[in-house]
Write an enzyme that holds these catalytic residues in place. Structure first.
Site, PDB file in Angstrom:
ATOM      1  N   HIS A   1       1.001  -1.151   0.161  1.00 52.62           N
ATOM      2  CA  HIS A   1      -0.056   0.105   0.061  1.00 52.62           C
ATOM      3  C   HIS A   1       0.868   1.263  -0.052  1.00 52.62           C
ATOM      4  O   HIS A   1       1.877   0.981   0.587  1.00 52.62           O
ATOM      5  CB  HIS A   1      -0.944   0.197   1.108  1.00 52.62           C
ATOM      6  CG  HIS A   1      -2.121   0.766   1.025  1.00 52.62           C
ATOM      7  ND1 HIS A   1      -1.863   2.102   1.386  1.00 52.62           N
ATOM      8  CD2 HIS A   1      -3.333   0.659   0.513  1.00 52.62           C
ATOM      9  CE1 HIS A   1      -3.127   2.673   1.217  1.00 52.62           C
ATOM     10  NE2 HIS A   1      -4.171   1.851   0.822  1.00 52.62           N
TER      11      HIS A   1
ATOM     12  N   ASP B   1      -7.825  -5.382   0.116  1.00 57.25           N
ATOM     13  CA  ASP B   1      -8.429  -6.259  -1.106  1.00 57.25           C
ATOM     14  C   ASP B   1      -8.059  -7.892  -0.806  1.00 57.25           C
ATOM     15  O   ASP B   1      -8.647  -8.457  -1.553  1.00 57.25           O
ATOM     16  CB  ASP B   1      -7.916  -5.812  -2.499  1.00 57.25           C
ATOM     17  CG  ASP B   1      -8.475  -4.450  -2.963  1.00 57.25           C
ATOM     18  OD1 ASP B   1      -9.626  -4.206  -2.572  1.00 57.25           O
ATOM     19  OD2 ASP B   1      -7.748  -3.687  -3.204  1.00 57.25           O
TER      20      ASP B   1
HETATM   21  N1  CMC Z   1       4.141  -7.612  -4.895  1.00 57.86           N
HETATM   22  C1  CMC Z   1       5.418  -7.531  -4.997  1.00 57.86           C
HETATM   23  N2  CMC Z   1       6.097  -6.512  -4.881  1.00 57.86           N
HETATM   24  C2  CMC Z   1       5.645  -5.322  -4.591  1.00 57.86           C
HETATM   25  C3  CMC Z   1       4.223  -5.386  -4.402  1.00 57.86           C
HETATM   26  C4  CMC Z   1       3.517  -6.424  -4.612  1.00 57.86           C
HETATM   27  N3  CMC Z   1       1.991  -6.516  -4.354  1.00 57.86           N
HETATM   28  N4  CMC Z   1       3.793  -3.994  -4.083  1.00 57.86           N
HETATM   29  C5  CMC Z   1       4.945  -3.309  -3.952  1.00 57.86           C
HETATM   30  N5  CMC Z   1       5.994  -4.112  -4.553  1.00 57.86           N
HETATM   31  C6  CMC Z   1       7.458  -3.606  -4.436  1.00 57.86           C
HETATM   32  C7  CMC Z   1       7.655  -2.727  -5.794  1.00 57.86           C
HETATM   33  O1  CMC Z   1       8.040  -3.703  -6.710  1.00 57.86           O
HETATM   34  C8  CMC Z   1       8.754  -1.844  -5.479  1.00 57.86           C
HETATM   35  O2  CMC Z   1       9.919  -2.690  -5.116  1.00 57.86           O
HETATM   36  P1  CMC Z   1      11.390  -1.907  -5.465  1.00 57.86           P
HETATM   37  O3  CMC Z   1      11.570  -1.033  -4.340  1.00 57.86           O
HETATM   38  O4  CMC Z   1      12.237  -3.072  -5.219  1.00 57.86           O
HETATM   39  O5  CMC Z   1      11.406  -1.404  -6.912  1.00 57.86           O
HETATM   40  C9  CMC Z   1       8.622  -1.613  -3.917  1.00 57.86           C
HETATM   41  O6  CMC Z   1       7.538  -2.765  -3.331  1.00 57.86           O
HETATM   42  C10 CMC Z   1       7.385  -0.349  -3.610  1.00 57.86           C
HETATM   43  O7  CMC Z   1       6.512  -0.432  -4.481  1.00 57.86           O
HETATM   44  P2  CMC Z   1       5.763   0.542  -5.119  1.00 57.86           P
HETATM   45  O8  CMC Z   1       5.146   0.041  -6.515  1.00 57.86           O
HETATM   46  O9  CMC Z   1       7.032   1.683  -5.491  1.00 57.86           O
HETATM   47  O10 CMC Z   1       4.535   1.324  -4.486  1.00 57.86           O
HETATM   48  P3  CMC Z   1       3.389   2.175  -4.690  1.00 57.86           P
HETATM   49  O11 CMC Z   1       3.220   2.813  -3.371  1.00 57.86           O
HETATM   50  O12 CMC Z   1       3.689   3.073  -5.926  1.00 57.86           O
HETATM   51  O13 CMC Z   1       2.223   1.183  -4.908  1.00 57.86           O
HETATM   52  C11 CMC Z   1       0.457  -0.424  -4.760  1.00 57.86           C
HETATM   53  C12 CMC Z   1       1.374   0.523  -3.992  1.00 57.86           C
HETATM   54  C13 CMC Z   1      -0.722  -0.937  -3.900  1.00 57.86           C
HETATM   55  C14 CMC Z   1      -0.027  -0.055  -6.050  1.00 57.86           C
HETATM   56  C15 CMC Z   1       1.401  -1.784  -4.879  1.00 57.86           C
HETATM   57  O14 CMC Z   1       1.884  -2.314  -3.536  1.00 57.86           O
HETATM   58  C16 CMC Z   1       0.836  -2.794  -5.502  1.00 57.86           C
HETATM   59  O15 CMC Z   1       0.935  -2.823  -6.723  1.00 57.86           O
HETATM   60  N6  CMC Z   1      -0.020  -3.707  -4.780  1.00 57.86           N
HETATM   61  C17 CMC Z   1      -0.624  -4.810  -5.539  1.00 57.86           C
HETATM   62  C18 CMC Z   1      -2.087  -4.305  -6.116  1.00 57.86           C
HETATM   63  C19 CMC Z   1      -2.973  -4.198  -4.783  1.00 57.86           C
HETATM   64  O16 CMC Z   1      -3.186  -5.025  -4.058  1.00 57.86           O
HETATM   65  N7  CMC Z   1      -3.683  -2.917  -4.884  1.00 57.86           N
HETATM   66  C20 CMC Z   1      -4.803  -2.632  -3.969  1.00 57.86           C
HETATM   67  C21 CMC Z   1      -4.089  -1.484  -3.058  1.00 57.86           C
HETATM   68  S1  CMC Z   1      -5.172  -1.327  -1.696  1.00 57.86           S
HETATM   69  C22 CMC Z   1      -6.853  -0.599  -2.243  1.00 57.86           C
HETATM   70  C23 CMC Z   1      -6.832   0.381  -3.027  1.00 57.86           C
HETATM   71  O17 CMC Z   1      -6.181   1.280  -2.858  1.00 57.86           O
HETATM   72  O18 CMC Z   1      -7.737   0.345  -3.964  1.00 57.86           O
END
Ligand code: CMC
Length: 429
Positions: A306, A363
């Protein structure tokens, strides 16, 4: 003002005020940065940018805290009532008995759709994604309720809010009925918000759906836990669209589109697909986690991570508890719940997830509960939208009430070609 920040640019000093929120969150107020320095800030994804001040929801992502108008989310677990929470978010306090009565009456009065809107559903293919229908039909409400374009006062706004909160569930249920070729079931004037929705989803002309109180409570709680989450992608979208003074329906229809994506509300569908893939034996939980860690795979552990929570998402914890209790009570034995637990176990012990502070989010468990209630997977994100709607409305209204509000219009750093001459088509190689 809570102090000042000093910026030194090309040897010149600039001072900017620091603003502090109720809970000690601090921000450097740079509203006149460009005018004074000629510079802008660059913050793709807005991870460090506060777009507004808001009195609706507080999150402390480090501590795993979520509060609606100051009330900890956990306090809604006993006798959950989504309509009350909707009122709280939109109007800033829990409704009095009289306010609740009037709002409930309005929800009942507005539940039906204009009869000609039914033809719009007929125009969509049966296989149409329900989120596309939801967004289109909320937008279509603008055509049927021009009386809600210009909201004259709080009471007029309250009527519009009640209309939208009531009609979204009718639209959602009709989208589902259309997709399975069943006749539309009109809203029931004697039913409360959640049972009425389930009635429109699952009753047959010859057999009324009877809502189990446990299901009613579980669904109320799911909707409450989705009801607001401050400046998330869809809410920011609603505020962005609303900042142009677009009407409430148009702004919320845009919110539905933003919610649809798999990184936002669409994740609840993606979680179920992930669990199902594992269940069908296509991949083991261990291999899935391995794949999610491999940057080349483009796979993520859906329902994990998140932007704000760097600790447990309190909503995920509460939903895990609901799933634990609800499924046995309904006599549902869902192997996907075991797989979800196993994935969580593996991930929470893995340094990749631990180091990046990736925990289950809202989720991760919601789909398992929705599935146990009988909601089909392709409706999961629609359920998220029904829950999030009061938050969108609250933010739209808060923004509309803010003095001196300006249209949202970020800037950019241009990195394209410098001045380039146009070449006539016949001279191009
Ligand atoms: N699985 C594997 N790696 C992950 C995941 C995951 N679910 N989430 C983040 N990472 C890694 C990402 O690859 C990155 O690694 P590195 O630093 O080595 O490049 C690091 O963690 C930080 O991730 P980010 O993409 O920069 O984080 P963000 O804040 O931009 O994204 C997020 C947040 C929720 C989009 C992301 O965690 C994600 O894609 N999660 C899976 C999708 C999901 O469950 N979404 C629902 C979110 S909660 C409800 C809502 O808001 O709707």
């Amino acid at each position: 003002m809570a102090g000042e920040a000093t910026l030194i640019l090309d040897g010149q000093e600039y001072r900017f005020p620091i603003r502090e929120g109720t809970e000690g969150e601090r921000a450097i107020d740079i509203q006149d940065l460009r005018a004074r320095t000629g510079h802008i800030t660059l913050d793709p994804g807005y991870g460090n940018t506060g777009s507004c001040e808001s009195a609706i929801t507080f999150i402390d992502g480090e501590q795993g805290i979520l509060r609606y108008r100051g009330i900890p989310i956990e306090q809604f677990e006993q006798a959950p009532n989504f309509v009350e929470v909707a009122w709280l978010l939109i109007f800033g306090h829990l409704p009095s008995a009289e306010e609740y009565r009037i709002f409930s009456e309005r929800l009942t009065a507005y539940a039906n759709l204009d009869e000609s809107m039914k033809h719009h559903f007929e125009g969509f293919p049966r296989s149409a994604p329900p989120m596309a229908i939801l967004s289109a039909m909320i937008n279509a409400l603008s055509c049927f309720h021009p009386d809600f374009f210009e909201l004259e006062d709080r009471d007029h706004f309250q009527a519009a809010a009640a209309g939208l909160i009531s009609k979204i569930r009718t639209i959602a249920a009709y989208a589902y009925r259309h997709s399975v070729g069943r006749p539309y079931i009109y809203p029931h004037p004697g039913q409360r918000y959640v049972p009425n929705f389930l009635h429109m989803m699952f009753s047959q002309p010859y057999a009324e759906y009877v809502c189990d109180p446990i299901v009613k409570d579980a669904l109320n709680l799911i909707l409450i836990l989705h009801a607001d989450h401050e400046q998330n992608c869809s809410t920011s979208t609603v505020r962005m669209v609303g900042s142009s003074q677009a009407n409430l329906f148009a702004s919320c229809a845009a919110g539905v589109c933003a919610l649809w994506g798999p990184l936002h509300g669409g994740a609840n569908v993606a979680v179920l697909e992930m669990l199902d893939r594992i269940h069908r034996g296509h991949i083991s939980p261990e291999d899935y986690v391995r794949l999610a860690k491999d940057k080349d795979s483009k796979v993520r552990l859906m329902g994990f991570g998140h932007r704000v929570y760097k600790n447990f998402d309190p909503r995920a914890r509460m939903l895990a508890n609901v799933a634990e209790k609800l499924l046995p009570t309904l006599g549902v034995r869902d192997p996907l719940l075991d797989i979800a637990r196993r994935l969580e176990e593996i991930a929470l012990e893995d340094p990749y997830f631990v180091d990046r502070k990736l925990y289950p989010n809202v989720d991760f468990y919601s789909g398992i509960i929705l599935r146990a209630i009988g909601i089909p997977t392709n409706m999961f994100t629609v359920m998220f939208a029904i829950g999030r709607l009061p938050g969108w409305i609250a933010h739209w209204w808060e923004q509309a009430q803010t003095q001196g509000n300006r249209i949202a219009r970020p800037r950019q750093i241009y990195v394209g070609p410098g001045v380039t001459d146009h070449v006539p088509r016949e001279a191009r190689v």
